[in-house]
Design an enzyme around this catalytic site. Structure first.
Site, PDB file in Angstrom:
ATOM      1  N   GLY A   1      35.482  53.822  23.040  1.00 17.22           N
ATOM      2  CA  GLY A   1      35.524  52.010  21.981  1.00 17.22           C
ATOM      3  C   GLY A   1      33.756  50.866  21.617  1.00 17.22           C
TER       4      GLY A   1
ATOM      5  N   GLU B   1      39.671  54.133  31.992  1.00 17.06           N
ATOM      6  CA  GLU B   1      39.866  52.830  32.731  1.00 17.06           C
ATOM      7  C   GLU B   1      40.320  52.134  33.829  1.00 17.06           C
ATOM      8  OE1 GLU B   1      41.639  51.228  28.753  1.00 17.06           O
ATOM      9  OE2 GLU B   1      39.111  51.582  27.611  1.00 17.06           O
TER      10      GLU B   1
ATOM     11  N   GLU C   1      37.703  62.485  28.277  1.00 15.32           N
ATOM     12  CA  GLU C   1      36.970  61.164  26.781  1.00 15.32           C
ATOM     13  C   GLU C   1      36.441  60.785  27.601  1.00 15.32           C
ATOM     14  OE1 GLU C   1      40.481  58.912  25.029  1.00 15.32           O
ATOM     15  OE2 GLU C   1      40.500  58.410  27.749  1.00 15.32           O
TER      16      GLU C   1
ATOM     17  N   SER D   1      36.596  56.679  20.377  1.00 17.50           N
ATOM     18  CA  SER D   1      35.805  56.835  19.181  1.00 17.50           C
ATOM     19  C   SER D   1      36.538  57.225  18.239  1.00 17.50           C
ATOM     20  CB  SER D   1      34.752  56.069  18.904  1.00 17.50           C
ATOM     21  OG  SER D   1      34.118  55.155  19.746  1.00 17.50           O
TER      22      SER D   1
ATOM     23  N   LYS E   1      46.933  51.125  25.201  1.00 16.67           N
ATOM     24  CA  LYS E   1      45.611  49.643  26.121  1.00 16.67           C
ATOM     25  C   LYS E   1      46.995  48.596  25.922  1.00 16.67           C
ATOM     26  CE  LYS E   1      41.904  52.163  25.324  1.00 16.67           C
ATOM     27  NZ  LYS E   1      40.527  52.354  25.438  1.00 16.67           N
TER      28      LYS E   1
ATOM     29  N   HIS F   1      42.693  57.407  32.764  1.00 15.44           N
ATOM     30  CA  HIS F   1      42.390  56.586  31.810  1.00 15.44           C
ATOM     31  C   HIS F   1      41.574  56.721  32.657  1.00 15.44           C
ATOM     32  CE1 HIS F   1      40.364  54.822  28.813  1.00 15.44           C
ATOM     33  NE2 HIS F   1      41.636  55.187  27.960  1.00 15.44           N
TER      34      HIS F   1
ATOM     35  N   ASN G   1      46.782  55.843  21.936  1.00 19.31           N
ATOM     36  CA  ASN G   1      47.313  54.865  23.564  1.00 19.31           C
ATOM     37  C   ASN G   1      46.354  53.315  22.910  1.00 19.31           C
ATOM     38  OD1 ASN G   1      46.419  53.752  26.186  1.00 19.31           O
ATOM     39  ND2 ASN G   1      44.054  54.821  25.922  1.00 19.31           N
TER      40      ASN G   1
HETATM   41  P1  PGA Z   1      39.302  54.265  21.152  1.00 23.95           P
HETATM   42  O1  PGA Z   1      39.718  54.793  23.369  1.00 23.95           O
HETATM   43  O2  PGA Z   1      39.634  55.853  20.499  1.00 23.95           O
HETATM   44  O3  PGA Z   1      39.123  52.947  21.655  1.00 23.95           O
HETATM   45  O4  PGA Z   1      37.399  54.728  21.924  1.00 23.95           O
HETATM   46  C1  PGA Z   1      39.786  55.762  23.459  1.00 23.95           C
HETATM   47  C2  PGA Z   1      40.252  55.934  24.921  1.00 23.95           C
HETATM   48  O5  PGA Z   1      40.513  55.197  25.277  1.00 23.95           O
HETATM   49  O6  PGA Z   1      41.762  56.706  24.961  1.00 23.95           O
END
Ligand code: PGA
Length: 254
Positions: free
Chosen positions: A176, A100, A170, A216, A12, A98, A10
């Protein structure tokens, strides 16, 4: 769809045309062996979809995914991209829900149900994201919370349609933050998710559903998380922007 082990990226809102091209070049150079039951899915910004798709041509286990699609079929929705447009460009996967998008675009479970419908109508496989915030985890209510997300956005689907869903669990507190769920925490909730699916759609369908972990995931923790019985790979943000690390993650698939 038979259960696959999946390394999904992803990106983003990162990279640009040039750095995206470079990343894919490095990823494909000496790329790890991708086994028969493995898939690599690259969730890239819409503007890169066609270029990345062209770049991965000939790598038959590699696919691109959009990071979102509209809940509407078409019309006066400036800035939106419809599932029909994605399908028309040969896109086979889309990330839906997601955290976000849920947080910054106020996407509710019922809106996400519509997005899932639009994708399925166009033959696109949704990678449906779910997961709880830290306060829900601290109150130990994550199982009920995630169950509700699945029920409200997915459980209207017929068995035939549900077979084409990929789930990504997730936990928001792990995205993150460098803080991953422990292997036990991941396994426990993945097992719960599989049970909830089984109660609704039966053991065969739930056994065939890929449930990815996200939050992460890095090169050095992928194989131990993916090694859990109910974890079928991961959805990877930060670490998917580094070719070597993402390769290690692909190698971590069981
Ligand atoms: P991350 O994000 O691996 O940077 O923690 C995962 C995601 O939001 O899909």
């Amino acid at each position: 769809m038979m259960r696959k082990q999946i390394a999904a990226a992803n990106w983003k809102m990162n990279l640009n045309a040039k750095s995206a091209e470079e990343l894919i070049n490095s990823l494909l150079k000496n790329s790890p062996e991708v086994k028969d039951n493995h898939l690599v899915i690259l969730g890239v910004p819409a503007i890169f979809l066609e270029d990345v798709k062209r770049q991965i041509e000939g790598h038959d286990k590699y696919f691109v995914a959009a990071q979102d699609c509209s809940a509407n079929k078409n019309g006066a929705y400036t800035g939106e991209i419809s599932a029909e447009m994605l399908a028309g460009s040969g896109i086979k996967y889309v990330i839906i829900g997601h955290s976000e998008r849920r947080q910054y675009h106020a996407e509710s479970n019922s809106l996400l149900a519509e997005k899932v419908n639009r994708a399925i109508e166009e033959g696109i496989i949704p990678i449906f994201c779910c997961g709880e915030s830290l306060d829900i985890r601290e109150a130990n209510k994550q199982n009920v919370y995630v169950e509700e997300q699945l029920k409200e956005s997915l459980f209207h689907l017929s068995e035939e349609d549900f077979k084409n869903i990929i789930i990504a669990y997730e936990p928001i507190w792990a995205i993150g933050t460098g803080k991953t769920a422990t292997e036990e925490q991941a396994q426990e909730i993945h097992h719960h998710i599989r049970n909830v699916i089984s109660e609704k759609y039966g053991k065969v369908i739930s056994g065939n559903t890929s449930i990815l972990y996200g939050g992460s995931v890095k090169g050095n923790n992928a194989s131990s998380i993916f090694g859990q019985a109910d974890v079928d790979g991961g959805l990877v943000g930060g670490a998917s922007l580094k070719a070597d690390e993402f390769k290690q993650i692909i190698e971590g698939l069981k």
